[in-house]
Design an enzyme around this catalytic site. Structure first.
Site, mmCIF file in Angstrom:
data_model
loop_
_atom_site.group_PDB
_atom_site.id
_atom_site.type_symbol
_atom_site.label_atom_id
_atom_site.label_comp_id
_atom_site.label_asym_id
_atom_site.label_seq_id
_atom_site.Cartn_x
_atom_site.Cartn_y
_atom_site.Cartn_z
ATOM 1 N N ASN A 1 63.889 -4.208 0.845
ATOM 2 C CA ASN A 1 63.340 -4.048 2.199
ATOM 3 C C ASN A 1 64.501 -4.251 3.157
ATOM 4 O O ASN A 1 64.939 -5.374 3.369
ATOM 5 C CB ASN A 1 62.238 -5.094 2.439
ATOM 6 C CG ASN A 1 61.773 -5.112 3.885
ATOM 7 O OD1 ASN A 1 61.993 -4.152 4.619
ATOM 8 N ND2 ASN A 1 61.131 -6.194 4.291
ATOM 9 N N LYS B 1 64.628 -3.892 6.295
ATOM 10 C CA LYS B 1 64.257 -4.376 7.635
ATOM 11 C C LYS B 1 64.982 -3.545 8.712
ATOM 12 O O LYS B 1 65.127 -2.347 8.530
ATOM 13 C CB LYS B 1 64.551 -5.867 7.771
ATOM 14 C CG LYS B 1 64.016 -6.676 6.582
ATOM 15 C CD LYS B 1 64.010 -8.147 6.829
ATOM 16 C CE LYS B 1 63.640 -8.875 5.550
ATOM 17 N NZ LYS B 1 63.292 -10.255 5.775
ATOM 18 N N HIS C 1 53.792 -6.746 5.799
ATOM 19 C CA HIS C 1 54.911 -7.694 5.705
ATOM 20 C C HIS C 1 54.694 -8.834 6.709
ATOM 21 O O HIS C 1 54.201 -8.614 7.817
ATOM 22 C CB HIS C 1 56.229 -6.981 5.984
ATOM 23 C CG HIS C 1 57.416 -7.819 5.624
ATOM 24 N ND1 HIS C 1 57.898 -8.806 6.453
ATOM 25 C CD2 HIS C 1 58.172 -7.851 4.502
ATOM 26 C CE1 HIS C 1 58.932 -9.397 5.866
ATOM 27 N NE2 HIS C 1 59.117 -8.839 4.668
ATOM 28 N N GLU D 1 56.607 -10.352 8.623
ATOM 29 C CA GLU D 1 57.246 -10.165 9.942
ATOM 30 C C GLU D 1 56.379 -9.282 10.836
ATOM 31 O O GLU D 1 56.349 -9.457 12.052
ATOM 32 C CB GLU D 1 58.658 -9.587 9.768
ATOM 33 C CG GLU D 1 59.606 -10.649 9.227
ATOM 34 C CD GLU D 1 60.781 -10.109 8.431
ATOM 35 O OE1 GLU D 1 61.051 -8.902 8.478
ATOM 36 O OE2 GLU D 1 61.410 -10.924 7.729
ATOM 37 N N GLU E 1 54.743 -13.120 -1.021
ATOM 38 C CA GLU E 1 55.905 -13.577 -0.280
ATOM 39 C C GLU E 1 55.548 -14.793 0.562
ATOM 40 O O GLU E 1 55.029 -14.656 1.689
ATOM 41 C CB GLU E 1 56.400 -12.461 0.653
ATOM 42 C CG GLU E 1 56.816 -11.200 -0.082
ATOM 43 C CD GLU E 1 57.850 -10.424 0.713
ATOM 44 O OE1 GLU E 1 58.909 -10.159 0.143
ATOM 45 O OE2 GLU E 1 57.618 -10.122 1.886
ATOM 46 N N GLY F 1 63.823 -14.854 4.150
ATOM 47 C CA GLY F 1 65.003 -14.867 5.014
ATOM 48 C C GLY F 1 65.513 -16.250 5.330
ATOM 49 O O GLY F 1 66.347 -16.429 6.212
ATOM 50 N N SER G 1 63.817 -14.677 -0.507
ATOM 51 C CA SER G 1 65.156 -15.145 -0.875
ATOM 52 C C SER G 1 65.463 -14.969 -2.361
ATOM 53 O O SER G 1 66.189 -15.773 -2.946
ATOM 54 C CB SER G 1 65.354 -16.601 -0.438
ATOM 55 O OG SER G 1 65.169 -16.719 0.963
HETATM 56 C C1 PEP Z 1 61.453 -9.612 2.564
HETATM 57 O O1 PEP Z 1 61.820 -9.229 3.667
HETATM 58 O O2 PEP Z 1 60.435 -9.109 2.053
HETATM 59 C C2 PEP Z 1 62.219 -10.663 1.901
HETATM 60 C C3 PEP Z 1 61.767 -11.148 0.780
HETATM 61 O O3 PEP Z 1 63.374 -11.059 2.513
HETATM 62 P P1 PEP Z 1 64.495 -12.043 1.890
HETATM 63 O O4 PEP Z 1 64.748 -11.575 0.477
HETATM 64 O O5 PEP Z 1 65.686 -11.852 2.764
HETATM 65 O O6 PEP Z 1 63.941 -13.418 1.912
#
Ligand code: PEP
Length: 255
Positions: free
Chosen positions: A13, A15, A98, A100, A170, A176, A216
């Site tokens: 992803n 972003k 997501h 975000e 998630e 992040g 992460s």
């Molecule tokens: C994501 O944006 O779905 C995500 C898991 O980000 P990150 O791996 O940077 O934590």
């Protein structure tokens, strides 16, 4: 025990990162590194990078996805993109829900359901994100939150359409932040999601659904996370912007 029934999927992803030119360069760098993957490899990119990404990925095993989709077919929805617009650009995957989008752009369980239905009706493979906040985890309601988010997101999704659904668990506190869930927490969260799917579609069907962990995941922790029974892949943010790191995660999922 049932992991072999499921497709492993590693999806990046991106972003709000990369111009079309940077997209072409990064995909060209990734292609040879993931060519021998024994899992599905997906990159979900910003709308403006889709054309460049599809072109760069041509002839490779990398599939291209979008980061969101609107539920209406067309009309006065400034800034939004329809499922038909995506399929017309040869997009195969899309992310919905997501955290975000939920956190910063007011998306709710109901709109995530509508967006997912629009994507599935258009034949897109749909990565639906669910996850609890740190506060909800501390309150001891992780299972309830994951169950509710999963069931509402899948409202009116048929068992046939479910074959095109991937759920990404998630935990919001791990996205992040550099703070990864332990492999046990990831497995448990994914199991909560699988149990919710089983409530609606039955246990046999639930065993076939790919459930990713995201938060992460990186080159250093992917192998342990992906070794868990209920972790069928990963949704990768930061580490999907680095070809080598992303390819190490793909390799870990291919074992
Ligand atoms: C994501 O944006 O779905 C995500 C898991 O980000 P990150 O791996 O940077 O934590």
């Amino acid at each position: 025990m049932n992991k072999s029934k499921r497709n492993a999927v590693i999806a990046g992803n991106w972003k709000m990162n990369n111009t079309p030119e940077q997209t072409t360069a990064l995909i060209n760098e990734m292609k040879p590194l993931v060519a021998n993957a024994d899992c599905d490899v997906v990159l979900c990119v910003p709308f403006v990078d889709i054309v460049a990404a599809v072109e760069a990925a041509k002839g490779s095993n990398i599939k291209i996805g979008a980061e969101n989709v609107h539920f209406e077919a067309k009309g006065a929805f400034t800034g939004e993109v329809s499922a038909e617009m995506l399929t017309a650009c040869n997009v195969e995957y899309v992310i919905t829900g997501h955290s975000e989008r939920r956190q910063y752009f007011g998306e709710t369980n109901e709109t995530v359901n509508l967006r997912s239905l629009a994507a599935l009706n258009a034949g897109l493979k749909t990565i639906i994100c669910v996850g609890e906040t740190l506060e909800q985890r501390k309150q001891g309601v992780t299972k309830e939150i994951l169950s509710m988010q999963t069931k509402i997101a899948l409202k009116d999704v048929t068992a046939e359409q479910l074959k095109n659904v991937i759920i990404a668990y998630e935990p919001v506190w791990a996205i992040g932040t550099g703070e990864t869930a332990t492999a046990e927490q990831a497995d448990e969260g994914n199991k909560f999601v699988r149990d919710a799917i089983a409530d609606v579609y039955g246990a046999d069907v639930a065993e076939t659904v790919t459930i990713q962990y995201g938060g992460s995941m990186n080159a250093g922790n992917a192998e342990e996370l992906l070794s868990k029974e209920n972790v069928d892949g990963g949704l990768i943010g930061g580490a999907s912007l680095k070809a080598k790191d992303f390819s190490i995660i793909v390799a870990a999922a291919s074992k």
